[in-house]
Design a protein around this motif. Structure first.
Motif, PDB file in Angstrom:
ATOM      1  N   ARG A 164       0.834  -1.212   0.000  1.00 24.55           N
ATOM      2  CA  ARG A 164       0.000   0.000   0.000  1.00 24.55           C
ATOM      3  C   ARG A 164       0.867   1.260   0.000  1.00 24.55           C
ATOM      4  NH1 ARG A 164      -1.662   3.943  -0.834  1.00 24.55           N
ATOM      5  NH2 ARG A 164      -3.496   5.064  -0.052  1.00 24.55           N
ATOM      6  N   ALA A 165       1.998   1.217   0.688  1.00 23.01           N
ATOM      7  CA  ALA A 165       2.888   2.382   0.730  1.00 23.01           C
ATOM      8  C   ALA A 165       3.520   2.670  -0.613  1.00 23.01           C
ATOM      9  CB  ALA A 165       3.982   2.165   1.779  1.00 23.01           C
ATOM     10  N   MET A 166       3.538   1.684  -1.503  1.00 20.99           N
ATOM     11  CA  MET A 166       4.181   1.863  -2.800  1.00 20.99           C
ATOM     12  C   MET A 166       3.215   2.101  -3.950  1.00 20.99           C
ATOM     13  SD  MET A 166       7.377  -0.797  -2.876  1.00 20.99           S
ATOM     14  CE  MET A 166       6.521  -2.233  -2.248  1.00 20.99           C
ATOM     15  N   THR A 167       1.930   2.012  -3.691  1.00 20.26           N
ATOM     16  CA  THR A 167       0.980   2.165  -4.790  1.00 20.26           C
ATOM     17  C   THR A 167       0.773   3.609  -5.209  1.00 20.26           C
ATOM     18  OG1 THR A 167      -0.864   2.245  -3.215  1.00 20.26           O
ATOM     19  CG2 THR A 167      -0.307   0.082  -4.161  1.00 20.26           C
ATOM     20  N   GLY A 168       1.082   4.541  -4.337  1.00 17.63           N
ATOM     21  CA  GLY A 168       0.742   5.927  -4.619  1.00 17.63           C
ATOM     22  C   GLY A 168      -0.662   6.224  -4.115  1.00 17.63           C
ATOM     23  N   ARG A 169      -0.924   7.502  -3.877  1.00 12.46           N
ATOM     24  CA  ARG A 169      -2.207   7.898  -3.279  1.00 12.46           C
ATOM     25  C   ARG A 169      -3.404   7.426  -4.102  1.00 12.46           C
ATOM     26  NH1 ARG A 169      -4.031  11.580   0.319  1.00 12.46           N
ATOM     27  NH2 ARG A 169      -1.932  12.346   0.715  1.00 12.46           N
ATOM     28  N   ARG A 170      -3.301   7.456  -5.410  1.00  8.96           N
ATOM     29  CA  ARG A 170      -4.476   7.201  -6.237  1.00  8.96           C
ATOM     30  C   ARG A 170      -4.677   5.734  -6.594  1.00  8.96           C
ATOM     31  NH1 ARG A 170      -6.038  10.787 -10.896  1.00  8.96           N
ATOM     32  NH2 ARG A 170      -8.037  10.268  -9.960  1.00  8.96           N
ATOM     33  N   ARG A 171      -3.663   4.874  -6.353  1.00  5.73           N
ATOM     34  CA  ARG A 171      -3.771   3.469  -6.738  1.00  5.73           C
ATOM     35  C   ARG A 171      -3.827   2.555  -5.517  1.00  5.73           C
ATOM     36  NH1 ARG A 171      -4.998   2.548 -12.000  1.00  5.73           N
ATOM     37  NH2 ARG A 171      -4.539   0.412 -11.361  1.00  5.73           N
ATOM     38  N   GLY A 172      -4.263   3.068  -4.376  1.00 10.63           N
ATOM     39  CA  GLY A 172      -4.261   2.277  -3.154  1.00 10.63           C
ATOM     40  C   GLY A 172      -5.068   0.999  -3.235  1.00 10.63           C
ATOM     41  N   TRP A 173      -6.148   1.016  -4.028  1.00 15.80           N
ATOM     42  CA  TRP A 173      -7.005  -0.162  -4.096  1.00 15.80           C
ATOM     43  C   TRP A 173      -6.368  -1.319  -4.866  1.00 15.80           C
ATOM     44  CZ3 TRP A 173     -10.982  -1.053  -1.066  1.00 15.80           C
ATOM     45  CH2 TRP A 173     -11.574   0.042  -0.430  1.00 15.80           C
ATOM     46  N   ASP A 174      -5.235  -1.079  -5.513  1.00 16.10           N
ATOM     47  CA  ASP A 174      -4.529  -2.198  -6.143  1.00 16.10           C
ATOM     48  C   ASP A 174      -4.077  -3.214  -5.105  1.00 16.10           C
ATOM     49  OD1 ASP A 174      -4.831  -1.039  -8.620  1.00 16.10           O
ATOM     50  OD2 ASP A 174      -2.823  -0.145  -8.661  1.00 16.10           O
ATOM     51  N   VAL A 197       9.896 -12.295   2.004  1.00 14.57           N
ATOM     52  CA  VAL A 197       9.085 -11.425   1.154  1.00 14.57           C
ATOM     53  C   VAL A 197       8.697 -10.159   1.910  1.00 14.57           C
ATOM     54  CG1 VAL A 197       6.909 -11.246  -0.117  1.00 14.57           C
ATOM     55  CG2 VAL A 197       8.228 -13.359  -0.219  1.00 14.57           C
ATOM     56  N   ALA A 198       8.363 -10.298   3.192  1.00 15.75           N
ATOM     57  CA  ALA A 198       7.999  -9.131   3.995  1.00 15.75           C
ATOM     58  C   ALA A 198       9.183  -8.184   4.149  1.00 15.75           C
ATOM     59  CB  ALA A 198       7.497  -9.576   5.364  1.00 15.75           C
ATOM     60  N   LEU A 199      10.372  -8.721   4.428  1.00 16.67           N
ATOM     61  CA  LEU A 199      11.563  -7.882   4.553  1.00 16.67           C
ATOM     62  C   LEU A 199      11.868  -7.176   3.237  1.00 16.67           C
ATOM     63  CD1 LEU A 199      13.841 -10.285   6.633  1.00 16.67           C
ATOM     64  CD2 LEU A 199      12.909  -8.099   7.422  1.00 16.67           C
ATOM     65  N   ALA A 200      11.804  -7.925   2.136  1.00 15.78           N
ATOM     66  CA  ALA A 200      12.125  -7.345   0.829  1.00 15.78           C
ATOM     67  C   ALA A 200      11.118  -6.268   0.437  1.00 15.78           C
ATOM     68  CB  ALA A 200      12.167  -8.446  -0.236  1.00 15.78           C
ATOM     69  N   THR A 201       9.832  -6.534   0.651  1.00 16.58           N
ATOM     70  CA  THR A 201       8.800  -5.561   0.267  1.00 16.58           C
ATOM     71  C   THR A 201       8.870  -4.327   1.154  1.00 16.58           C
ATOM     72  OG1 THR A 201       7.420  -7.469  -0.313  1.00 16.58           O
ATOM     73  CG2 THR A 201       6.367  -5.323  -0.304  1.00 16.58           C
ATOM     74  N   ALA A 202       9.140  -4.518   2.443  1.00 15.43           N
ATOM     75  CA  ALA A 202       9.314  -3.366   3.335  1.00 15.43           C
ATOM     76  C   ALA A 202      10.527  -2.546   2.919  1.00 15.43           C
ATOM     77  CB  ALA A 202       9.449  -3.830   4.782  1.00 15.43           C
ATOM     78  N   GLY A 203      11.591  -3.232   2.468  1.00 13.74           N
ATOM     79  CA  GLY A 203      12.767  -2.511   1.979  1.00 13.74           C
ATOM     80  C   GLY A 203      12.441  -1.661   0.773  1.00 13.74           C
ATOM     81  N   LEU A 204      11.669  -2.209  -0.163  1.00 16.66           N
ATOM     82  CA  LEU A 204      11.264  -1.426  -1.330  1.00 16.66           C
ATOM     83  C   LEU A 204      10.363  -0.262  -0.927  1.00 16.66           C
ATOM     84  CD1 LEU A 204      10.534  -4.113  -4.086  1.00 16.66           C
ATOM     85  CD2 LEU A 204      12.492  -2.567  -3.921  1.00 16.66           C
ATOM     86  N   ALA A 205       9.523  -0.482   0.087  1.00 14.97           N
ATOM     87  CA  ALA A 205       8.665   0.615   0.557  1.00 14.97           C
ATOM     88  C   ALA A 205       9.498   1.748   1.140  1.00 14.97           C
ATOM     89  CB  ALA A 205       7.670   0.087   1.590  1.00 14.97           C
ATOM     90  N   CYS A 206      10.556   1.396   1.869  1.00 20.27           N
ATOM     91  CA  CYS A 206      11.449   2.438   2.395  1.00 20.27           C
ATOM     92  C   CYS A 206      12.150   3.166   1.253  1.00 20.27           C
ATOM     93  CB  CYS A 206      12.475   1.820   3.339  1.00 20.27           C
ATOM     94  SG  CYS A 206      11.797   1.298   4.925  1.00 20.27           S
ATOM     95  N   TRP A 207      12.538   2.435   0.215  1.00 21.46           N
ATOM     96  CA  TRP A 207      13.145   3.092  -0.950  1.00 21.46           C
ATOM     97  C   TRP A 207      12.145   4.056  -1.582  1.00 21.46           C
ATOM     98  CZ3 TRP A 207      17.647   3.988  -3.313  1.00 21.46           C
ATOM     99  CH2 TRP A 207      17.597   4.483  -4.614  1.00 21.46           C
ATOM    100  N   ALA A 208      10.888   3.618  -1.699  1.00 23.25           N
ATOM    101  CA  ALA A 208       9.856   4.477  -2.290  1.00 23.25           C
ATOM    102  C   ALA A 208       9.677   5.751  -1.475  1.00 23.25           C
ATOM    103  CB  ALA A 208       8.531   3.721  -2.387  1.00 23.25           C
ATOM    104  N   ARG A 209       9.874   5.671  -0.155  1.00 18.89           N
ATOM    105  CA  ARG A 209       9.746   6.852   0.715  1.00 18.89           C
ATOM    106  C   ARG A 209      11.061   7.626   0.836  1.00 18.89           C
ATOM    107  NH1 ARG A 209       4.928   6.966   3.639  1.00 18.89           N
ATOM    108  NH2 ARG A 209       3.387   5.810   2.416  1.00 18.89           N
ATOM    109  N   ARG A 210      12.044   7.295  -0.017  1.00 12.86           N
ATOM    110  CA  ARG A 210      13.340   7.978  -0.081  1.00 12.86           C
ATOM    111  C   ARG A 210      14.100   7.858   1.251  1.00 12.86           C
ATOM    112  NH1 ARG A 210      13.110  11.356  -4.823  1.00 12.86           N
ATOM    113  NH2 ARG A 210      10.971  11.446  -5.607  1.00 12.86           N
TER     114      ARG A 210
END
Length: 473
Positions: A164-174, A197-210
């Motif tokens: 959800r943190a990586m979808t962007g404000r408008r694509r949350g329902w994905d 998978v949880a660690l990797a996805t959380a890592g990408l979410a942190c990257w998305a949040r710079r």
């Protein structure tokens, strides 16, 4: 120099979320069963409990519970062969506990323990073993499974929040695509893969949040739990080369390497042979279930050849490593050649999909590696339904085929298993084709077709200009 606080009335309101029933034809058609497409209250304008994240978390918890119910027969009777395959309730969790030496109270890399797992996964398996009875009984298996299930539920919900943190404000329902996926239902309790998978996805979410340092720590731990997340770092490096945004990428890769070393070096120094066991297991393996390299063996079995062994183990390793190298090079060229910079999750999905499809084994739980990336890279219900159908068919077929090795009266013919295996590989290949198409024609990409979005999971790459583009004649 004076500053003036803007009038709140002059600040534009955030763009509303876009439920899939408004933009996806298949989701819109399916919504008629529930009363039609989403209205004004289902989304950013409604109460918090009908927004994308709470709904997705609830649906994921329900999906996880359904998956736990499918293991009821084994949980009650024990994980015994071929019964656990006949009832499709197999799980590595209790089986490895009682067969590896953990049930005797030994450590994750002690003499007599055979886990063949990276350190984070091995230590997690040992920690769970510390709180359950140290005995080889059905009750001990059940206790181990139950404790592991609680941890995996937390991992599943972490994946939902990170996506959800990586979808962007408008694509949350994905995110709903993740929460209701049969892949989550069928495979989340097969092993500890969901933790990686949880660690990797959380890592990408942190990257998305710079947040490159946090991203590096989590991705490094993910690689120490399951090797595939190194491909996510490769994706970051490739897009850093294309965009010229190298600083943050360099920090993330360096921190990831440090986090991985901090976990692995102590075990390597304590007992190098035990620590390297999981790498040795890869080099010694033959073609496993789900892999295209097992097809020669299935052909031999189908024609009635005695002692069918398929490809030699060395040939499988060479073919796997060679295919991975070639695929990675092809993806690198594609990233630098594409008319418009691909989104980060698109590149990551291509790399991980190639790793799965071309690997020496492609077990059902490996589809969890693809699930969050597929949701973010190809947020179209039609494509996911095709993939889900193939995954569900394969899940049933592989257990029936394995059960048939011990009980020929209920065996699945090798030719039918091969057909379902190929259908699963084709479904993943279909998702790959859709990603390539969306990159080449961004107007077809549901994310970039949404007003105001470029690469919401891209972090530093979002809206970045090109620094290097390779033109292939």
């Amino acid at each position: 120099m004076s500053t003036q606080t803007p009038d709140p009335a002059d600040v534009p309101a955030p763009a509303p979320s876009v439920p899939p029933t408004r933009v996806d034809p298949l989701a819109r058609a399916g919504s008629e069963v529930l009363g039609g497409p989403a209205g004004r209250r289902l989304g950013g304008d409604g109460p918090w409990w009908v927004r994308a994240l709470p709904v997705s978390v609830l649906l994921a918890a329900v999906a996880f519970a359904v998956g736990a119910v499918t293991k009821h027969h084994c949980r009650a009777q024990g994980w015994n062969s071929p019964d656990q395959f006949v009832h499709a309730c197999y799980s590595d969790l209790p089986v490895v506990y009682t067969s590896s030496g953990l049930a005797s109270g030994l450590g994750p890399y002690a003499d007599g323990v055979s886990l063949d797992q990276p350190p984070v996964t091995a230590v997690l398996a040992w920690l769970v073993a510390r709180v359950v009875p140290h005995e080889v009984t059905v009750a001990a298996q059940r206790a181990y499974f139950d404790v592991a299930a609680v941890l995996l539920l937390l991992a599943a919900l972490t994946v939902v929040v990170a996506v959800r943190a990586m979808t962007g404000r408008r694509r949350g329902w994905d995110t709903v695509l993740l929460a209701v996926s049969p892949v989550l239902v069928l495979t989340s309790l097969l092993s500890f893969d969901l933790v990686a998978v949880a660690l990797a996805t959380a890592g990408l979410a942190c990257w998305a949040r710079r947040r490159p340092v946090a991203a590096g720590v989590l991705l490094g731990l993910a690689v120490a739990a399951r090797t595939y997340p190194v491909l996510l770092l490769v994706a970051i490096v490739l897009l850093a080369v294309r965009s010229g945004r190298r600083r943050a990428a360099g920090v993330t890769v360096a921190v990831a390497a440090g986090a991985w070393a901090a976990v692995n070096v102590p075990f390597a120094l304590a007992d190098a042979d035990a620590w390297a066991g999981f790498a040795g297991a890869f080099l010694a393996q033959r073609a496993g279930y789900g892999s295209p390299w097992v097809l020669p063996q299935l052909v031999q079995q189908a024609v009635g050849a005695s002692g069918a062994t398929g490809l030699p183990g060395g040939a499988v390793v060479v073919l796997t490593l060679g295919a991975w190298v070639v695929w990675t090079l092809l993806v690198a060229v594609f990233v630098l050649w594409a008319p418009r910079r691909p989104r980060l999750v698109q590149v990551a999905f291509l790399l991980v999909a190639g790793c799965c499809v071309l690997g020496a084994a492609f077990p059902p739980q490996a589809s969890l590696w693809l699930l969050p990336l597929a949701v973010l890279a190809v947020p179209r219900w039609r494509d996911h339904l095709l993939w889900w159908a193939a995954e569900a068919a394969y899940f049933g077929a592989v257990w029936a085929f394995i059960a048939g090795q011990a009980n020929t009266d209920r065996a699945l013919p090798p030719e039918l298993y091969a057909l379902v295996l190929l259908a699963r590989l084709a479904a993943v290949a279909w998702l790959v084709v859709q990603v390539v198409r969306d990159v080449r024609h961004p107007v077809d990409d549901p994310v970039r077709a949404t007003r105001g979005l470029d690469d919401p999971s891209g972090g530093d790459f979002d809206r970045a200009p090109d620094a290097l583009v390779v033109r292939v004649a």
